[in-house]
Design a protein around this motif. Structure first.
Motif, PDB file in Angstrom:
ATOM      1  N   MET A   1     -24.716  19.396  -0.811  1.00  0.00           N
ATOM      2  CA  MET A   1     -24.385  20.572   0.002  1.00  0.00           C
ATOM      3  C   MET A   1     -25.600  20.998   0.822  1.00  0.00           C
ATOM      4  N   LYS A   2     -25.413  21.029   2.155  1.00  0.00           N
ATOM      5  CA  LYS A   2     -26.527  21.397   3.030  1.00  0.00           C
ATOM      6  C   LYS A   2     -26.227  22.668   3.820  1.00  0.00           C
ATOM      7  N   PHE A   3     -24.933  22.921   4.078  1.00  0.00           N
ATOM      8  CA  PHE A   3     -24.560  24.066   4.913  1.00  0.00           C
ATOM      9  C   PHE A   3     -23.550  24.951   4.190  1.00  0.00           C
ATOM     10  N   CYS A   4     -23.549  26.225   4.550  1.00  0.00           N
ATOM     11  CA  CYS A   4     -22.636  27.189   3.945  1.00  0.00           C
ATOM     12  C   CYS A   4     -21.222  26.959   4.474  1.00  0.00           C
ATOM     13  N   SER A   5     -20.251  26.783   3.558  1.00  0.00           N
ATOM     14  CA  SER A   5     -18.871  26.519   3.988  1.00  0.00           C
ATOM     15  C   SER A   5     -18.189  27.788   4.494  1.00  0.00           C
ATOM     16  N   THR A   6     -18.804  28.936   4.287  1.00  0.00           N
ATOM     17  CA  THR A   6     -18.240  30.196   4.782  1.00  0.00           C
ATOM     18  C   THR A   6     -18.713  30.515   6.204  1.00  0.00           C
ATOM     19  N   CYS A   7     -20.043  30.296   6.472  1.00  0.00           N
ATOM     20  CA  CYS A   7     -20.572  30.716   7.776  1.00  0.00           C
ATOM     21  C   CYS A   7     -21.282  29.609   8.556  1.00  0.00           C
ATOM     22  N   GLY A   8     -21.511  28.444   7.930  1.00  0.00           N
ATOM     23  CA  GLY A   8     -22.103  27.313   8.659  1.00  0.00           C
ATOM     24  C   GLY A   8     -23.619  27.293   8.725  1.00  0.00           C
ATOM     25  N   GLN A   9     -24.298  28.315   8.165  1.00  0.00           N
ATOM     26  CA  GLN A   9     -25.768  28.327   8.147  1.00  0.00           C
ATOM     27  C   GLN A   9     -26.273  27.372   7.047  1.00  0.00           C
ATOM     28  N   PRO A  10     -27.538  26.919   7.157  1.00  0.00           N
ATOM     29  CA  PRO A  10     -28.099  26.077   6.086  1.00  0.00           C
ATOM     30  C   PRO A  10     -28.179  26.852   4.762  1.00  0.00           C
ATOM     31  N   VAL A  11     -27.977  26.156   3.646  1.00  0.00           N
ATOM     32  CA  VAL A  11     -28.112  26.799   2.334  1.00  0.00           C
ATOM     33  C   VAL A  11     -29.461  26.413   1.711  1.00  0.00           C
ATOM     34  N   VAL A  12     -29.905  27.238   0.757  1.00  0.00           N
ATOM     35  CA  VAL A  12     -31.096  26.906  -0.021  1.00  0.00           C
ATOM     36  C   VAL A  12     -30.684  26.846  -1.492  1.00  0.00           C
ATOM     37  N   GLN A  13     -31.530  26.185  -2.315  1.00  0.00           N
ATOM     38  CA  GLN A  13     -31.258  26.146  -3.744  1.00  0.00           C
ATOM     39  C   GLN A  13     -32.177  27.129  -4.433  1.00  0.00           C
ATOM     40  N   ARG A  14     -31.596  28.156  -5.077  1.00  0.00           N
ATOM     41  CA  ARG A  14     -32.417  29.053  -5.891  1.00  0.00           C
ATOM     42  C   ARG A  14     -31.579  29.755  -6.942  1.00  0.00           C
ATOM     43  N   VAL A  15     -32.248  30.396  -7.894  1.00  0.00           N
ATOM     44  CA  VAL A  15     -31.571  31.099  -8.967  1.00  0.00           C
ATOM     45  C   VAL A  15     -31.203  32.503  -8.482  1.00  0.00           C
ATOM     46  N   PRO A  16     -29.894  32.794  -8.384  1.00  0.00           N
ATOM     47  CA  PRO A  16     -29.506  34.136  -7.923  1.00  0.00           C
ATOM     48  C   PRO A  16     -29.896  35.202  -8.958  1.00  0.00           C
ATOM     49  N   PRO A  17     -30.040  36.471  -8.529  1.00  0.00           N
ATOM     50  CA  PRO A  17     -30.352  37.550  -9.466  1.00  0.00           C
ATOM     51  C   PRO A  17     -29.305  37.606 -10.586  1.00  0.00           C
ATOM     52  N   GLY A  18     -29.768  37.732 -11.836  1.00  0.00           N
ATOM     53  CA  GLY A  18     -28.838  37.834 -12.965  1.00  0.00           C
ATOM     54  C   GLY A  18     -28.309  36.499 -13.446  1.00  0.00           C
ATOM     55  N   ASP A  19     -28.668  35.427 -12.757  1.00  0.00           N
ATOM     56  CA  ASP A  19     -28.210  34.086 -13.151  1.00  0.00           C
ATOM     57  C   ASP A  19     -29.374  33.383 -13.831  1.00  0.00           C
ATOM     58  N   ASN A  20     -29.130  32.192 -14.374  1.00  0.00           N
ATOM     59  CA  ASN A  20     -30.214  31.457 -15.015  1.00  0.00           C
ATOM     60  C   ASN A  20     -30.285  29.998 -14.581  1.00  0.00           C
ATOM     61  N   ARG A  21     -29.542  29.671 -13.519  1.00  0.00           N
ATOM     62  CA  ARG A  21     -29.701  28.307 -13.008  1.00  0.00           C
ATOM     63  C   ARG A  21     -29.587  28.277 -11.493  1.00  0.00           C
ATOM     64  N   GLU A  22     -30.139  27.219 -10.908  1.00  0.00           N
ATOM     65  CA  GLU A  22     -30.156  27.106  -9.453  1.00  0.00           C
ATOM     66  C   GLU A  22     -28.755  26.914  -8.892  1.00  0.00           C
ATOM     67  N   ARG A  23     -28.472  27.608  -7.817  1.00  0.00           N
ATOM     68  CA  ARG A  23     -27.208  27.460  -7.088  1.00  0.00           C
ATOM     69  C   ARG A  23     -27.545  27.226  -5.623  1.00  0.00           C
ATOM     70  N   PHE A  24     -26.535  26.723  -4.882  1.00  0.00           N
ATOM     71  CA  PHE A  24     -26.670  26.692  -3.435  1.00  0.00           C
ATOM     72  C   PHE A  24     -26.323  28.088  -2.921  1.00  0.00           C
TER      73      PHE A  24
END
Lengths: 179, 179
Positions: A1-24
């Motif tokens: 996964m390289k781009f956001c399927s909702t808005c088309g911008q590039p995605v990054v891999q990081r751990v969202p707040p409150g989560d414990n694993r990397e997501r796009f």
């Protein structure tokens, strides 16, 4: 996964707040793109003590034998998916007894589920993804030409349980390094 | 889905060659984006004949009681996911007996799987997504304050099967219109 399927911008891999694993994560619109394992559902179709197997006409494992199975679709139950796959790959109609095997394949993030089923009649033929469809006695099973370990394990359980007539749900893990 | 996650171009919905249902397809790079149901995995944790339930601190169904469960993650087995969710939501360690219930929820494309488990000791507390965690006798179960039909059905099966000591895998469909 390289781009956001909702808005088309590039995605990054990081751990969202409150989560414990990397997501796009999309830094544009904020969408978190979760990825999850998939279910493969299929039948163990029986006709007069013989098992129906399909010779695969597609990759992977083209030319090897398998039970009719495929990815569960949106909006389906696992039984509905198993019946559909049997229809698509073997042009066969089945009457399902119930869930029989569940296998975790964590190295490829797939969960396989097979249902015991009876062919409603001797009518079957190769679907688009099959080169050949055939009924096999236990003594005829092409053990060295089966497409996947889940097929071998499901058949082994079946022939073993058949001697007792009791078919409890069998659960197992199949990891790449084991085979 | 509006954009291709591979190349960022807009996607269209159409039936790919050789397929029989609409998919999101990128006309730029040709990627077909399949969408599939998700697995929710959890535990039915028991301690001295009592069931551990968590009061949800998040939506949906905040304030209602549930069994610890959540989406299966990439690379996990269903048992591993059930143990992880129990740790995250109830800060509890369990010893798993085996798969117990499987529910198809086709209207939301989810498959639930619950595993019977024993708490290894009486140590538990509310995780981030729980407001409270408690052990309940059968007579104390808050039947009218359960978060989801899958929780009610799993508990009903459990108390019924407990009288015989036999816990076969229970499979069912739960459709929105039924409840």
């Amino acid at each position: 996964m390289k781009f956001c399927s909702t808005c088309g911008q590039p995605v990054v891999q990081r751990v969202p707040p409150g989560d414990n694993r990397e997501r796009f994560v999309c830094e544009g619109c904020g969408t978190i793109h979760y990825q999850n394992p998939k279910i493969v559902t299929g039948c163990l179709p029986i006709y007069e003590d013989r098992v129906l197997l399909c010779k695969r006409a597609i990759q992977p494992r083209s030319g090897l034998w398998t039970l009719p199975a495929g990815f569960l679709e949106i909006g389906e139950t696992t039984v509905e998916g198993a019946i559909r796959e049997t229809r698509e790959e073997a042009c066969a109609e089945v009457s399902v007894h119930g869930l029989y095997t569940v296998f975790n394949l964590p190295h490829i993030s797939q969960i396989y589920m097979f249902f015991r089923a009876d062919l409603v009649d001797a009518s079957f033929s190769a679907g688009l993804e099959s080169a050949e469809v055939r009924l096999f006695d236990e003594s005829q099973i092409p053990w060295d030409e089966l497409a996947f370990p889940v097929i071998r394990d499901t058949l082994k359980h079946y022939f073993s349980d058949r001697s007792t007539g009791d078919f409890p749900v069998r659960v197992g893990d199949i990891r790449f390094k084991d085979r």
